[in-house]
Design an enzyme around this catalytic site. Structure first.
Site, PDB file in Angstrom:
ATOM      1  N   ASP A 157       0.821  -1.226   0.000  1.00 21.97           N
ATOM      2  CA  ASP A 157       0.000   0.000   0.000  1.00 21.97           C
ATOM      3  C   ASP A 157       0.853   1.274   0.000  1.00 21.97           C
ATOM      4  OD1 ASP A 157      -1.830   2.025   0.587  1.00 21.97           O
ATOM      5  OD2 ASP A 157      -2.344   1.260   2.582  1.00 21.97           O
TER       6      ASP A 157
ATOM      7  N   HIS B 214      -3.767   4.437   6.661  1.00 23.23           N
ATOM      8  CA  HIS B 214      -2.664   3.940   5.840  1.00 23.23           C
ATOM      9  C   HIS B 214      -1.308   4.187   6.494  1.00 23.23           C
ATOM     10  CE1 HIS B 214      -5.350   3.215   2.407  1.00 23.23           C
ATOM     11  NE2 HIS B 214      -5.976   4.304   2.816  1.00 23.23           N
TER      12      HIS B 214
END
Lengths: 558, 558
Positions: free
Chosen positions: A197, A371
């Site tokens: 990610d 994130h």
């Protein structure tokens, strides 16, 4: 560690979305005659995609290889990972695997699309789904939705590890931390290639734990005193909802929920046990008038300022059940997604004008990202120690930065692949390289149409949106080419006709002149006539107005 | 201090733009039979203003009172303060006063609009322009453009003080600091009402000096080494340009300029002496190939990612003279204006893909705001000590925060007016209040049309942009009501017609049915017929596609 009988070549890793773009995440892992798919997301339309509802990946490569497909493996229940699933399953009905919560959210979605007969499997971490040459294993990941997974695809070439969306939250709300030990085991077994990610790859440091938000909320609830509290956040962030519920309980407030997606998620999360809330604490919006302000918390959608959301309707006095009043405390527990800044600001202005206090994450610790930032990304690289690395999920700037981070911890440049959606990475024991591409693109969904709006339609919409149109109709006799009726002119989105009579008269005269000329010369090629009308009108209108409406000449033959 | 013969009532302060909104700043100060106007700005269209070029204030109040108007007093040369001037002057030709640079920039603008015979006055700080009951004085202000002014309007009721856009820069590039002493004198004379810039009222602390940017640039130039450097910034920020030029000189680089507005400003600023650059240091874009990369700095427009700007053209390989190559250092010396984040990000992605290094103000000290933060705003309130206070230039959230700051330093709530564009504040020795409103609104400029695009046209553009249109034409005999030709269907921006033949055939059949029915019943009311076609087609198309194109039935009578 598993040992397979035979080597069936290299493993192909093919992103069909999410590379060099935000959203519609979908990654194909292909080995021999087997394919597993990680996620099937959607993305939201760019500004220039006028009238489009959502965007999904082009899956023509999968349609062509449908016999190989073993299933879709869902990392977590966000729209950019599951939103494309109904469209995918309508074309290719294969089993879907994911966490219990992911599957619960998918069930709601499939019901909305009236999709039945889909094989859904709720799978626990470490459970393995075995195929001929592939074996898929989920691992617990921490993210802004509970029950998020990373995926390990075992092959005899090594493991393909996809982090999914993640952050390293060492104090997650549900206590369920990432399985660092299993990650290290996988690393020892040998991770051939990792996809990770990249969303926050440009941000230094580490993302704060979700738990931090609890403290921020608690402080605001203390200060709120007698005021009613309204909290806007992402529906899917169930840990956030849990923290709001917990602090509401502490301060003796009931919770009511507004907004369709929020109601959906709360219902699923409650049923499946992901949201812990006493039945008598949750009240219907219709009942809120029976409570004092200080006894209430309303959880609502609209943290991105979406014009039709519950919070925007409150701000615009269009909400049927909630009217904002002086003293209300509105907490926006979210960060604006790029592009939404102005929408949110508009909502905040209206709320303030109505006398509410508004607290956003600029001024209080009431939001954290889902994130991983740079330190976490480097930690993941250190733990997994992949041979090859493909930064995933992000615009080019993020992928590139993530690649640089990998170099910083010692990976060599030629083992890192910054690729685009559609690029095929082939990896195996004896090397890896980008080899060719598969078809990709944005499939636009507009109403019931999937893919029927293309560039021509979009170009016309853009043209119409900027300068409107002018239609000219004239009826002409077939034999003699004489004008029998018209020219009639109708315009929309161009000028306000009542105040532009001179302009319209001038336009009619131009058309009459062209018609007269053609009549005189006995020209009956309508295409020629139409082009002539178009060109001359275009010039006339531009000269008079510096605008370029779409011009549609129509000739009727009688 | 000036003493006037007679008291002519209260002073009216009327913002015609810039309150509860960003941009199109314009403030009317009216006293007795005299009006002075501060600024005449434009704003850029909101997303929903499809096809609109710019937005200017409604000046109908001024048109009605044109005999009273003494002149327009310009605080500084930014578009949101001078951009509406040509449109204003076309309707009301009065003298314009401002600093030498402001007037220089206005001259360029008037030339573009082919406006002659405008009386322009370059005025120095402290010079007073006297009228019967009013006297106007400019004071030096520091902002992100040189030669910015605050305005003091003297009346026998006291002074109306408008800060204009400002920050308190104690080390400005030109050394010309704000005139705190004169402000204090005015304060002693008695400031009846102050209007002050609220843009950064939500930001704590103080804005950094422009000088800081010089250090940040210097560091980047050191690191750049052999690379070509491209710097994008706001054309009007001449102090920024000066710093770029200075650091270029230090590192032995020539400067070349790209982008129309940048060329315009550099030329005016150089001519008027606001930009100090040796003639042999500035080179034409056509000559850059004669220099090595390490000898070059290109200053360009496009710091907001504007799609047609020079930087965006470079990023998209559409710039005729500059091709981005590996190793180029692109410095974006600006902060994204809300709404432009995605545009800039797109440009950055493309630049990075071409191999350039991109540095934005997130990662280096290469931009500072031009507006005062909270500590500076409070300082201004302390220095001026106005009796009444009107926070100006900002959305509601900023105006409100600015009002709170005034309360924090001890002003009482009833002396602070948070108002909207069009509200009339009447202030005098014996009190102040909001009394009534004047007409206001957004006048939309589209091509040559000023104000001819209204809500109906915009609504149609929006409708057309989302779902396109379908035109149905049929020719009918006048006497018998028989269909002679058609129905013909033409659609644009709706579906891709070649792939939607069934849909179009179905639509035609619906129209034929309606026509047949009307023919049978001998109905010749075309309005009825058209509505019938519209309604039935609408339902049919929505059911088939879940879309709502604009439907335009046209009936031709022969």
């Amino acid at each position: 560690m598993i040992l397979f009988k035979k080597n069936v070549g290299k493993v192909k890793v093919i992103p069909l979305g999410g590379m060099n773009e935000i959203g519609k995440n979908m990654t194909v892992i292909e080995y021999g005659d087997e394919i597993v798919i990680i996620d099937a997301g959607l993305s939201f339309p760019e500004d220039e995609m006028l009238g489009i509802d959502i965007v999904i990946p082009d899956i023509s490569y999968l349609v062509k290889n449908r016999d190989k497909i073993k299933g879709v493996f869902i990392t977590h229940g966000h729209e950019d990972h599951i939103g494309g699933l109904p469209y995918f399953l309508k074309k290719i009905n294969v089993p879907v695997y994911g966490s219990r919560l992911s599957i619960g959210l998918i069930e709601v979605k499939l019901k909305e699309h009236k999709l039945e007969n889909v094989e859904l499997h709720a799978v626990k971490p470490l459970e393995k789904i075995k195929f001929k040459n592939l074996e898929v294993e989920f691992l617990k990941a921490t993210h802004s939705i509970p029950d998020a997974y990373s995926v390990a695809v075992h092959t005899d070439q090594g493991i393909i590890f996809h982090t999914g969306d993640f952050k390293i939250d060492l104090t997650p709300i549900d206590g369920d931390v990432m399985d660092f030990h299993r990650i290290c085991e996988l690393s020892s077994e040998g991770v051939l290639l990792m996809l990770s990610d990249s969303t926050n790859a440009e941000r230094p440091g580490s993302t704060m734990s979700e738990k931090n938000v609890g403290k921020g909320l608690d402080e605001l609830f203390t200060k709120a005193g007698e005021s009613r509290i309204i909290v806007a956040t992402f529906a899917s962030n169930i840990h956030r909802l849990q923290q709001i519920v917990d602090v509401a309980k502490k301060y003796g407030r009931k919770v009511s929920v507004s907004g369709r997606s929020m109601l959906n998620v709360v219902s699923v999360a409650k049923d499946l046990g992901y949201l812990d809330i006493d039945d008598d604490m949750i009240i219907d919006l219709n009942e809120i008038d029976s409570y004092e302000d200080k006894e209430l918390v309303i959880i609502t959608t609209g943290s991105q300022g979406e014009p039709m959301s519950a919070l925007a309707r409150m701000a615009n006095s269009e909400h049927k059940k909630i009217e904002i009043k002086k003293g209300d405390l509105v907490i926006i527990s979210a960060h604006p997604i790029p592009g939404n800044e102005k929408l949110i600001s508009k909502v905040i202005n209206f709320l303030l004008e109505k006398g509410a206090d508004v607290v956003s994450c600029d001024i209080a610790d009431i939001h954290v990202s889902g994130h991983a930032c740079q330190e976490e990304l480097k930690m993941m690289l250190r733990l997994v120690k992949p041979k090859y690395f493909v930064p995933a999920h992000g615009e080019y700037r993020m992928l590139k930065r993530h690649a640089e981070l990998a170099e910083e911890i010692g990976m060599s440049e030629e083992n890192i692949f910054v690729i685009s959606t559609g690029d095929v990475v082939e990896a195996g024991i004896d090397g890896a390289a980008v080899k060719g591409r598969v078809p990709t693109g944005n499939i636009l969904v507009d109403g019931l149409g999937v893919g029927d709006v293309g560039n021509i339609v979009l170009r016309d919409r853009k043209h119409l949106s900027e300068d409107g149109l002018m239609t000219i109709v004239v009826t002409i006799s077939k034999d003699e080419g004489k004008v029998l009726a018209g020219p009639d002119i109708i315009s929309r989105g161009f000028v306000y006709v009542r105040e532009s009579e001179d302009l319209m008269d001038g336009a009619k005269q131009i058309v009459r002149d062209v018609l007269g000329e053609c009549e005189e010369k006995s020209i009956k090629e309508w295409a020629y006539l139409k082009n002539n009308i178009k060109d001359q009108l275009k010039e006339y209108l531009y000269q008079k107005t510096k605008r370029n409406p779409m011009i549609l000449p129509i000739i009727m033959e009688v």
